[in-house]
Scaffold this motif. Structure first.
Motif, PDB file in Angstrom:
ATOM      1  N   GLN A 131      41.245  36.148  27.230  1.00 24.33           N
ATOM      2  CA  GLN A 131      40.860  36.448  28.608  1.00 24.33           C
ATOM      3  C   GLN A 131      42.045  37.072  29.323  1.00 24.33           C
ATOM      4  N   ASP A 151      41.912  39.020  33.039  1.00 21.22           N
ATOM      5  CA  ASP A 151      41.137  39.627  34.128  1.00 21.22           C
ATOM      6  C   ASP A 151      41.939  39.639  35.421  1.00 21.22           C
ATOM      7  N   LYS A 180      40.048  44.863  34.038  1.00 17.91           N
ATOM      8  CA  LYS A 180      40.322  44.195  32.772  1.00 17.91           C
ATOM      9  C   LYS A 180      41.755  44.491  32.332  1.00 17.91           C
ATOM     10  N   THR A 209      40.821  39.672  39.352  1.00 15.90           N
ATOM     11  CA  THR A 209      39.800  39.661  40.395  1.00 15.90           C
ATOM     12  C   THR A 209      40.465  39.980  41.722  1.00 15.90           C
ATOM     13  N   SER A 233      36.602  44.154  39.823  1.00 14.29           N
ATOM     14  CA  SER A 233      37.631  43.531  38.985  1.00 14.29           C
ATOM     15  C   SER A 233      38.153  44.540  37.966  1.00 14.29           C
TER      16      SER A 233
END
Length: 253
Positions: free
Chosen positions: A173, A175, A196, A177, A194
């Protein structure tokens, strides 16, 4: 490439050590480990090289006026949860009477860092308007560990341990946000798209030492360790240091 070569060396070394041995499972170990890790890319202006689409991110961030920003400068504390097996070799060997191998898998907790860009201005009627662009970076790792322990009897049921352990981690993971918040005569919050992040790997070499107490088939172990961590964004000893503590609950066969 450095991490790949490092783990090839580590596993080749242990393969030579274990070749021709009759191994058996000595115990199952359930572990918890935490350590300190310096953040890399800890403000909105230093993270673009960690994103899959840095051009789109840079285009978006350039549109915001700013007269200040905050970063996530604090030390990160990753937490990892393990299931391992402890292996012992031929007990006729003096080496395996004092040593054991430990290997298995782990999953890490989610790491979170919050950073922001801020801008404040006065309107024509002298009202203060404050705008904040918040970004939260979230990461999680899974991986495998492989280590060698030497055990020294101290007194009944208690042993001193020292060893060498290597971990390989893969990011599952990564990410970012985002939110835009405006304050002035009320608060408004807007969720933004968001982004990546790139999925990377880490290598961690540790020198653990500690104590193990065993009663019948149950053991409790506490270890401290000094360690060096490596990934593609770290250079220099300050960013690579990663020291911490481990706790293990074992069931012995």
């Amino acid at each position: 490439m450095k991490r790949i070569l490092f783990f090839i060396f580590i596993f080749t070394f242990f393969q030579k050590v274990t070749y021709g041995q009759n191994f058996s499972i000595q115990s199952i170990q359930f572990g918890y480990r935490f350590y300190d890790m310096s953040p890399v890319g800890n403000n909105p202006y230093t993270i673009s090289n960690q994103l899959k689409d840095p051009e789109a991110y840079q285009e978006m961030i350039n549109q915001y006026e700013t007269n200040g920003f905050t970063g996530a400068a604090g030390i990160l504390i990753p937490k990892q949860y393990y299931i391992n097996v402890e292996l012992t070799g031929n007990q006729k060997s003096k080496f395996w009477q004092k040593h054991s191998l430990q290997t298995g898998f782990f999953i890490g907790s989610q790491l979170s860092q919050r950073m922001s860009i801020k801008n404040w201005r006065f309107t024509s009627d002298s009202s203060l308007i404050q705008e904040y662009y918040f970004m939260t970076k979230k990461q999680r790792f899974v991986g495998a560990n492989f280590g060698l322990r030497r055990k020294v009897n101290l007194f009944r049921n208690t042993k001193f341990l020292i060893g060498l352990e290597a971990e390989g981690r893969m990011m599952i993971q990564h990410d970012y946000t985002q939110q835009l918040e405006s304050r002035g005569g009320g608060i408004t919050v807007e969720d933004l798209p968001s982004f990546k992040g790139k999925l990377t790997t880490q290598g961690h070499l540790m020198l653990p030492f500690g104590f193990e107490y065993k009663y019948k088939s149950i053991s409790l172990r506490a270890e401290a360790f000094i360690g060096i961590l490596d990934d593609k964004y770290r250079s220099g000893l300050v960013l690579q240091e990663a020291h911490g503590l481990s706790f293990w609950l074992g069931y012995h066969f």
